[in-house]
Design an enzyme around this catalytic site. Sequence first.
Site, PDB file in Angstrom:
ATOM      1  N   SER A 183       0.795  -1.226   0.000  1.00  0.00           N
ATOM      2  CA  SER A 183       0.000   0.000   0.000  1.00  0.00           C
ATOM      3  C   SER A 183       0.825   1.273   0.000  1.00  0.00           C
ATOM      4  O   SER A 183       0.314   2.329  -0.341  1.00  0.00           O
ATOM      5  CB  SER A 183      -0.947  -0.001   1.198  1.00  0.00           C
ATOM      6  N   HIS A 211      -5.779  -3.650  -1.367  1.00  0.00           N
ATOM      7  CA  HIS A 211      -5.637  -2.617  -2.409  1.00  0.00           C
ATOM      8  C   HIS A 211      -5.800  -3.185  -3.823  1.00  0.00           C
ATOM      9  O   HIS A 211      -5.602  -2.461  -4.801  1.00  0.00           O
ATOM     10  CB  HIS A 211      -4.282  -1.913  -2.290  1.00  0.00           C
ATOM     11  N   LYS A 242     -11.926   0.278   0.804  1.00  0.00           N
ATOM     12  CA  LYS A 242     -11.116   0.971  -0.209  1.00  0.00           C
ATOM     13  C   LYS A 242     -11.928   1.119  -1.492  1.00  0.00           C
ATOM     14  O   LYS A 242     -12.790   1.971  -1.557  1.00  0.00           O
ATOM     15  CB  LYS A 242      -9.787   0.256  -0.352  1.00  0.00           C
TER      16      LYS A 242
HETATM   17  C1  LIG Z   1      -6.047  -1.000   4.448  1.00  0.00           C
HETATM   18  C2  LIG Z   1      -5.547  -2.355   4.673  1.00  0.00           C
HETATM   19  C3  LIG Z   1      -6.109  -3.165   5.660  1.00  0.00           C
HETATM   20  C4  LIG Z   1      -7.135  -2.646   6.616  1.00  0.00           C
HETATM   21  O1  LIG Z   1      -8.380  -2.529   6.019  1.00  0.00           O
HETATM   22  P1  LIG Z   1      -9.548  -1.783   6.829  1.00  0.00           P
HETATM   23  O2  LIG Z   1     -10.774  -2.317   6.204  1.00  0.00           O
HETATM   24  O3  LIG Z   1      -9.366  -0.329   6.631  1.00  0.00           O
HETATM   25  O4  LIG Z   1      -9.396  -2.189   8.253  1.00  0.00           O
HETATM   26  C5  LIG Z   1      -5.651  -4.456   5.796  1.00  0.00           C
HETATM   27  N1  LIG Z   1      -4.676  -4.929   4.997  1.00  0.00           N
HETATM   28  C6  LIG Z   1      -4.102  -4.181   4.034  1.00  0.00           C
HETATM   29  C7  LIG Z   1      -3.043  -4.770   3.171  1.00  0.00           C
HETATM   30  C8  LIG Z   1      -4.517  -2.865   3.843  1.00  0.00           C
HETATM   31  O5  LIG Z   1      -3.956  -2.128   2.913  1.00  0.00           O
END
Ligand SMILES: *Cc1c(COP(=O)(O)O)cnc(C)c1O
Length: 394
Positions: A183, A211, A242
Amino acid sequence: MDMPDKLAYLTEQLNELHQQGLFNTIRTIESPMDGRIVVDGKPVINFCANNYLGLANHPRLREAAKRAIDTHGIGPGAVRTIAGTMNLHNRLEERLAHFKHAEAVVTLQSGFTANLATIPALVGQGDVIFSDKLNHASIIDGCRLSKARIVAYEHNDMTDLRQKIAETTEYGRRIIISDGVFSMDGDIAPLPELYDIAQEHNILLMVDDAHGEGVLGKGGRGIVDHFGLHGKVDVEVGTMSKAFGVVGGIVAGRREVIDWIKQRGRPFLFSSAMTVPDVAACLEAIDILEESEELVGRLWDNANLLKRELTNLGFDIGNSTTPIIPLMLGDAHLAREFSKQLFEHGVFAMAIAYPTVAHGKARIRVMNTAAHTQTDLEEALHAFESVGKALRVI
Ligand SMILES: *Cc1c(COP(=O)(O)O)cnc(C)c1O
């Protein structure tokens, strides 16, 4: 006698963060999440959100959430195993499984809790986890909670992974865990090679596609679809916070894995389900993604344009192969100043520094979305150029 302040150690540490340029100032948004937003009273072009497809303020998601409130209310009322599973939750899981060509899916409150639920359910004391050094914090925390031994391998380095596997001769069960898309850098895990290695040694394979969901693969079906590895990755974790524009965690995989998480995943057992409007909005997001690939196409067109133009301007954009663009600056103070000046030019793009990335690897993270118009991108590029020149980065 005056007692010493019990929290003096925190005051001290906060002061230190300020001095090092590492204190996180949290901005307040006064509009819906979109390509253009109002931040602390100022209208800006937004490059901070993971709202890849612009669904966070999509009229159809808004309507779906309102309709569901009328039929199902708002809160789930309890944890899933007691009384918190509604027909809407089941429908979302069936639709997600179909969308991702997975055998089964369980949803959780967030991607973070999906990792906390999944990893300790799969491995424990005496087991070994091979974990990419740049894995997301929620994977790291899930690994720690599991009490399994954590063997970190160099980022995306399959030679190092093979060596670490060879060196690790004492184990119960073994699992390889990697982010799908990293990310902060926007590069992708070499999933076909990870799969080959996992097969060769009969090791479980788990990928966190937070992502990649809605971004990679046909019509946004994720990293497993991107590489055509359906049915070959044992567990896929994901998020609806996301590209889906809402909130909620996903675990997809073989039915045994999903059934087991429903028996032993602690955030599933001890924390309540997704709320009704969230579930309804996610269902609508799947409808939109299944109807057309237009939004995913627009996201990639925008990202490719911005990458090309930023590179032409002379910026170092690292190794991204996704719509995440890191403008590599190095110094944390410089990154903060860059972000501040961009903001003055009407562009909202966050500086990322330690501990989110390594010391000395500070950057501006530019998040593209399908919600940006051509005009948004052109205006933003002017701002990047002005600030880049003013700060002698380009
Ligand atoms: C953003 C992210 C998360 C967390 O997701 P949320 O739904 O915001 O808790 C978990 N793993 C990865 C790789 C992320 O980029």
